[in-house]
Design a protein around this motif. Structure first.
Motif: not given
Length: 269
Positions: A203-211, A228-235, A242-247, A266-269
């Motif tokens: 997750t740290d690497l994803i944040i640093a990557s900008g994707v 990913p697990a919801p515990r990571l969403w707020r972080r 950038t977060i997108v919701v895909n099915s 997501l909105n409850s965060l």
């Protein structure tokens, strides 16, 4: 191009940026998905076939289908101009030579690219699919990986880190999906300290990557799982990812599967 796509997606925009049709392991022709998207009022809809890989299989599109795929996207666009249809691709990270940054994929007229890990090498270097159904995973774990779950999970995260370092894509796909199959062997996998450490590091690497990151809703209705697990969403959100919701739809009826549940959480965060 991807930044323009994101600008198109407003708070109330119906969209899906991850789906699979007859060109890979989807269960219906592309036009069926397009008709469903148009009838439901989608504004943006993407097709993302699994990319060609070296060895033919039942999931990834063959390279000789690429011209037909792009031609079908153009035909769909003419049929349903009310929807912005995108030619995407979910590109497997295989190794340093075959990945989203490879010449094959950079030369294609893609609107954007998802990159994911579905295959990892076993202890003898054989490439094995660890995706799919849990029962299939358990059989592969025994047959190809000497029942070493820790090796599989660690190698999955190793490959994911290598994928990020190589780059060449816009969205990382379902980046903790290994937990679903791993939990069939170890139901407490997500609480294991070593697993959480690997996931947090990724997750740290994803944040640093900008994707961008997708919240993948494919298995929420059946298993109560988001990737990913919801515990990571707020972080991720607080880091400006950038977060997108895909099915990850493989059937037309699933183009907005569990979308409402994901956005509610997501909105409850």
């Amino acid at each position: 191009m991807f930044s323009e796509i994101i600008k198109e997606i407003g708070a109330d925009t119906l969209y899906n940026l991850h789906s699979h049709t007859q060109f890979c392991d989807g269960h219906a022709p592309m036009e069926d998905f397009a008709r469903e998207a148009a009838s439901r009022g989608f504004k943006v809809y993407a097709f993302t076939p699994h990319s060609p890989v070296r060895e033919p299989n039942g999931c990834n599109m063959p390279a000789d289908s690429l011209p037909a795929y792009f031609a079908e996207v153009e035909r769909i666009r003419r049929l349903y101009p009310q929807v912005h249809f995108l030619a995407g691709m979910e590109i497997d990270y295989i190794d340093g030579e075959l990945n989203a940054a490879s010449d094959l994929f950079t030369s294609l007229p893609l609107d954007f690219k998802i990159s994911s890990v579905h295959f990892i090498p076993n202890q003898d270097g054989r490439l094995v699919d660890i995706d799919g159904r849990p029962d299939r995973f358990c059989a592969h774990l025994h047959e190809f990986f000497r029942d070493d779950l820790r090796y599989v999970v660690d190698t999955y995260f190793d490959r994911s880190e290598q994928m990020l370092a190589t780059g060449g894509f816009d969205i990382i796909g379902h980046f903790d999906k290994v937990k679903r199959n791993a939990s069939a062997v170890d139901p407490d996998i997500e609480s294991r300290p070593w697993y959480r450490e690997r996931l947090d590091r990724l997750t740290d690497l994803i944040i640093a990557s900008g994707v961008a990151v997708e919240i993948n809703t494919k298995h929420y209705a059946s298993d109560g799982i988001f990737y990913p697990a919801p515990r990571l969403w707020r972080r991720l959100r607080d880091a400006g990812v950038t977060i997108v919701v895909n099915s990850d739809a493989h059937d037309p009826h699933a183009i907005d599967a569990s979308r409402a549940e994901a956005f509610s959480l997501l909105n409850s965060l």
